[in-house]
Design an enzyme around this catalytic site. Structure first.
Site, PDB file in Angstrom:
ATOM      1  N   CYS A  26       0.954  -1.100  -0.031  1.00 13.28           N
ATOM      2  CA  CYS A  26       0.182  -0.009   0.031  1.00 13.28           C
ATOM      3  C   CYS A  26       0.994   1.227  -0.028  1.00 13.28           C
ATOM      4  O   CYS A  26       2.062   1.148   0.209  1.00 13.28           O
ATOM      5  CB  CYS A  26      -0.961   0.143   1.348  1.00 13.28           C
ATOM      6  SG  CYS A  26      -0.023   0.277   2.892  1.00 13.28           S
ATOM      7  N   CYS A  29       3.127   1.869   2.756  1.00  9.78           N
ATOM      8  CA  CYS A  29       4.561   1.081   2.729  1.00  9.78           C
ATOM      9  C   CYS A  29       5.594   1.987   2.085  1.00  9.78           C
ATOM     10  O   CYS A  29       6.805   1.786   2.746  1.00  9.78           O
ATOM     11  CB  CYS A  29       4.417  -0.293   1.712  1.00  9.78           C
ATOM     12  SG  CYS A  29       3.243  -1.229   2.494  1.00  9.78           S
ATOM     13  N   ASP A 436      13.829  29.721 -29.007  1.00 10.12           N
ATOM     14  CA  ASP A 436      15.205  30.052 -29.800  1.00 10.12           C
ATOM     15  C   ASP A 436      14.760  29.940 -31.122  1.00 10.12           C
ATOM     16  O   ASP A 436      13.588  29.525 -31.666  1.00 10.12           O
ATOM     17  CB  ASP A 436      16.219  28.831 -29.667  1.00 10.12           C
ATOM     18  CG  ASP A 436      17.324  28.712 -30.447  1.00 10.12           C
ATOM     19  OD1 ASP A 436      17.936  29.993 -30.500  1.00 10.12           O
ATOM     20  OD2 ASP A 436      17.598  27.692 -31.045  1.00 10.12           O
ATOM     21  N   ASP A 636      17.454  24.215 -29.034  1.00 10.66           N
ATOM     22  CA  ASP A 636      18.227  22.671 -29.617  1.00 10.66           C
ATOM     23  C   ASP A 636      19.790  22.901 -29.646  1.00 10.66           C
ATOM     24  O   ASP A 636      20.333  21.946 -30.050  1.00 10.66           O
ATOM     25  CB  ASP A 636      17.694  22.703 -30.879  1.00 10.66           C
ATOM     26  CG  ASP A 636      18.441  23.507 -31.996  1.00 10.66           C
ATOM     27  OD1 ASP A 636      18.511  24.789 -31.794  1.00 10.66           O
ATOM     28  OD2 ASP A 636      18.732  23.092 -32.946  1.00 10.66           O
ATOM     29  N   ASP A 640      21.768  27.288 -26.087  1.00 11.06           N
ATOM     30  CA  ASP A 640      20.708  27.432 -25.356  1.00 11.06           C
ATOM     31  C   ASP A 640      20.686  26.570 -23.877  1.00 11.06           C
ATOM     32  O   ASP A 640      19.787  26.792 -23.280  1.00 11.06           O
ATOM     33  CB  ASP A 640      19.522  26.993 -26.225  1.00 11.06           C
ATOM     34  CG  ASP A 640      19.403  27.350 -27.619  1.00 11.06           C
ATOM     35  OD1 ASP A 640      19.336  28.615 -27.717  1.00 11.06           O
ATOM     36  OD2 ASP A 640      19.127  26.754 -28.516  1.00 11.06           O
TER      37      ASP A 640
END
Length: 748
Positions: A26, A29, A436, A636, A640
């Protein structure tokens, strides 16, 4: 150890490890295991994921080992799996456990149903009925339900508690009370109290909880289905070429530099490059795009994708855990094991919930015993049992992690790789999206947009000479022109004496003529006249942020070529959708202002900043964050990475650098801007599901506990039957799981 000491002590070697755990039944736990392991010397962080049956550990290997952590977990009844292929072992164990629970459920039903029928319909009509019911109850409690009592005992020895504690206490009290009234019925009867027995409550509660767990285990396995599907993308056997002969070997025997034969329909086992052949490959598992990608010599292929029509020979480059597929699997597992703030809060509540429930049940018992109507002991006992059963925190504990697991898995299927759960929790809150330019809004590479010839129909010979010049140049613009001409089936002419001029262009000689390709500087240097018409066209093209190249024959310009980094076709529509969500869009670029303006206008962005250094992007994001903005940035490139790390949610585009992906909290497996919209929608849908789950889990307990305690008895004489409480508790957990699984069907 003090934080300052940790930072300066080079002997401290922290390791992060995500391992599977057995024995959790459960949500409490998970809290129990966390609270037991966290105080240990050398342990920095423990994060347990109950639905995923895993624990993420950060520890100093000089102070404590994984085997020691495993032993500590065993002390309170949990088994940490350290072996290789743990996922496969866990799958086998879970299947066996699920089967065993099914058998226990059947046995409990066989013995519990007669007890229930006797108690409900034939009470007082069968000789020795109490003794018969006691005999039928023993296999249910001490075989089918034995696990509840053994785990509860282990917990009690370490002053801990979980759902099994509640079940063991409630059914144990009911059974012992009933045994006493069966063996010594005169004890209560002499006091004028009917010696009731509650064997049916004890056995039916066990049966209902076993049923709930059986259904819950089946549903939980579906929440981690995305991981199992990703692992299933690895082929079992592979055809390789060794010593000039085809050999079929197991997947795990592939070595780097191996020559692999892919037949139509084969699943690609490694990341590599095509050495020979031509085919189309289904890369939808990586990109989310349904259109197959053409592959020929020199093209890259990825593990888990499917070769379609032709045969390919590929050279293996990244194998095993180094492949993109393995990294995706690891990323998804790591994300599913991580916890957002809302889950950490729920874990704290679940951790104190069981002791509170035990306290409430004792208070309920005392109120009924001292102030309730006769028979007080019976009413007090029934209410205590009912409160213990109905207040199980399973639904509360399952509410957040199950929704996150399904949401993260759904993201992986859509090509959205979630690095941690916090980013999924945060993405729907963003009110500013930073984009960007190069590689994010644009394709990221120069492409020919216009090729205008002085004569309406230029000769194929001139195009062939142009191709001859550009194919020898290494300049990106020359590469773009070469690709354009070859796509148009231009045949290259055999020219002479190629000469390159840095920053200006190139020259060749052909059949006594001098041909130039380059900018105005080169044309002026060789005194080539540019017609007023071409000059005007060039000015118009440059206003559109395009680079203009001239091609001349001796002193006459034959053509002008415009090259630009094209805006992605979906960019304008994606930005419109983001704006509809009430999110402000800003473009940041290192390019000049004129180019930035043209691109921004083309895609519909009003706010943009140009001529920025990489650090400037991060500084700008920090500045608007101070004004209360919740910022997402998509990029990308390496330039960046600062901005991606600074943003509340960093989104790396699929075509980007490894550094950008490492800095980002979300990675799009394609460079399609529509996936940014999908990521925001996925976050919104996941958090909506979590809120729904938590609402129903809290409402269930808020309503159910007072009713179980008997709040309606003074008004209507209604007391909740413990058997109904057991069924309601099981149903609450299943309803939360079912609601989470709806995410798999949601349109994102």
């Amino acid at each position: 150890m003090e934080i300052e000491q940790i930072l300066t002590d080079k002997s401290v070697v922290f390791q992060n490890k995500n391992v599977k755990v057995l024995g959790m039944t459960c949500a409490s736990c998970a809290v129990s295991l966390e609270s037991y392991l966290t105080p240990l010397e050398g342990v920095s962080n423990v994060s347990v994921n109950y639905p995923n049956q895993s624990v993420s550990l950060t520890y100093d290997k000089n102070l404590i080992s994984l085997n020691q952590l495993k032993q500590k977990a065993q002390e309170i009844g949990y088994e940490i799996i350290l072996e290789e292929n743990a996922s496969d072992k866990i799958d086998e164990i879970e299947k066996e456990r699920h089967k065993r629970h099914g058998i226990k459920l059947i046995v409990s039903a066989i013995f519990a149903l007669p007890v229930f029928v006797m108690a409900m319909f034939f009470m007082g009509k069968i000789p020795y009925e109490n003794w018969i019911m006691m005999g039928l109850s023993i296999p249910v409690l001490f075989w089918s339900g034995r696990e509840f009592y053994s785990i509860a005992w282990k917990k009690m020895r370490h002053f801990s508690a979980n759902m099994d504690t509640l079940v063991a206490l409630s059914t144990g009290v009911a059974f012992i009370f009933s045994v006493i009234n069966t063996v010594f019925p005169h004890f209560l009867e002499n006091q004028g109290i009917v010696a009731h027995v509650y064997f049916e409550s004890a056995v039916v509660i066990i049966m209902f909880i076993l049923l709930g767990r059986y259904l819950e285990e089946g549903a939980k396995s579906k929440t981690s289905l995305a991981i199992k599907k990703l692992i299933g993308l690895k082929p079992k056997m592979v055809t390789v070429i060794r010593n000039g002969e085809e050999q079929v070997i197991p997947y795990n025997e592939i070595i780097g530099g191996e020559l692999i034969l892919l037949k139509p329909g084969d699943r690609i086992p490694v990341d590599g490059k095509v050495k020979k052949g031509n085919s189309f490959v289904d890369e939808s598992m990586i990109s989310g795009e349904p259109i197959p990608v053409e592959k020929n010599k020199g093209k890259t292929v990825f593990a888990g994708t499917i070769n379609q029509k032709g045969s390919l020979f590929i050279i293996s480059q990244r194998i095993g855990e180094e492949t993109l597929l393995s990294k995706i699997i690891h990323q998804v597992e790591k994300a599913q094991a991580s916890k957002p703030k809302i889950q950490k809060l729920v874990d704290k509540i679940a951790g104190i919930f069981v002791p509170i429930v035990i306290g409430l049940s004792i208070i309920t018992f005392m109120i009924w015993y001292f102030f309730g109507p006769e028979p007080r002991i019976v009413h007090a006992l029934v209410s205590l049992i009912t409160v213990l059963i109905i207040a199980c925190p399973c639904a509360l504990g399952l509410a957040t992690p199950t929704a996150l697991m399904v949401g993260i898995g759904r993201g992986a299927q859509l090509g959205i790789l979630v690095k941690d759960a916090q980013s999924l929790e945060m993405a729907y809150k963003i009110n500013t999206l930073i984009l960007d330019k190069t590689g994010t809004l644009t394709e990221g590479r120069p492409m020919v947009t216009d090729m205008i010839w002085s004569k309406e129909k230029s000769s194929e010979r001139l195009k062939g000479i142009l191709l001859s010049i550009e194919s020898r140049s290494e300049h990106p613009i020359a590469e773009a022109i070469t690709i354009y001409l070859r796509k148009n089936q231009v045949v290259e002419e055999d020219t002479e004496s190629f000469e390159s001029f840095t920053g200006m262009g190139a020259l060749v000689k052909y059949e006594g003529n001098k041909y130039l390709v380059g900018n105005t500087k080169l044309m002026n240097h060789y005194k080539v006249k540019i017609s007023p018409n071409f000059t005007k066209m060039a000015m118009e093209l440059e206003k559109e942020a395009k680079t203009v190249v001239y091609f001349s024959n001796n002193n006459q310009v034959e053509a002008i070529i415009a090259v630009a980094d094209r805006v992605k076709k979906e960019a304008e529509m994606a930005i419109k959708q983001v704006k509809k969500m009430g999110i402000e869009v800003v473009m940041l670029t290192g390019d000049n202002k004129a180019v930035a303006k043209v691109i921004a206008q083309e895609v519909g962005i009003e706010n943009y900043k140009a001529n920025l250094l990489p650090a400037d992007k991060g500084d700008y994001i920090e500045e608007i964050q101070k004004r209360g903005k919740v910022v997402a940035m998509a990029g990308d490139g390496i330039n960046d990475s600062h901005g991606l790390a600074q943003a509340n949610v960093g989104i790396a585009m699929g075509s980007g650098s490894d550094i950008a992906m490492e800095s980002a909290s979300l990675t799009l497996m394609t460079s399609n801007l529509n996936h940014i919209v999908m990521a925001i929608k996925l976050s919104k849908a996941t958090m909506q599901t979590i809120r729904q789950n938590l609402f129903w889990a809290f409402i269930y307990n808020i309503i159910a506990i007072p009713i179980a305690a008997g709040i309606l008895y003074p008004i209507s004489g209604f007391l909740l039957n413990p058997m109904i409480a057991g069924a309601a508790m099981a149903l609450s957990s299943i309803s939360v799981l079912a609601n989470s699984l709806r995410l798999k069907k949601r349109t994102i």
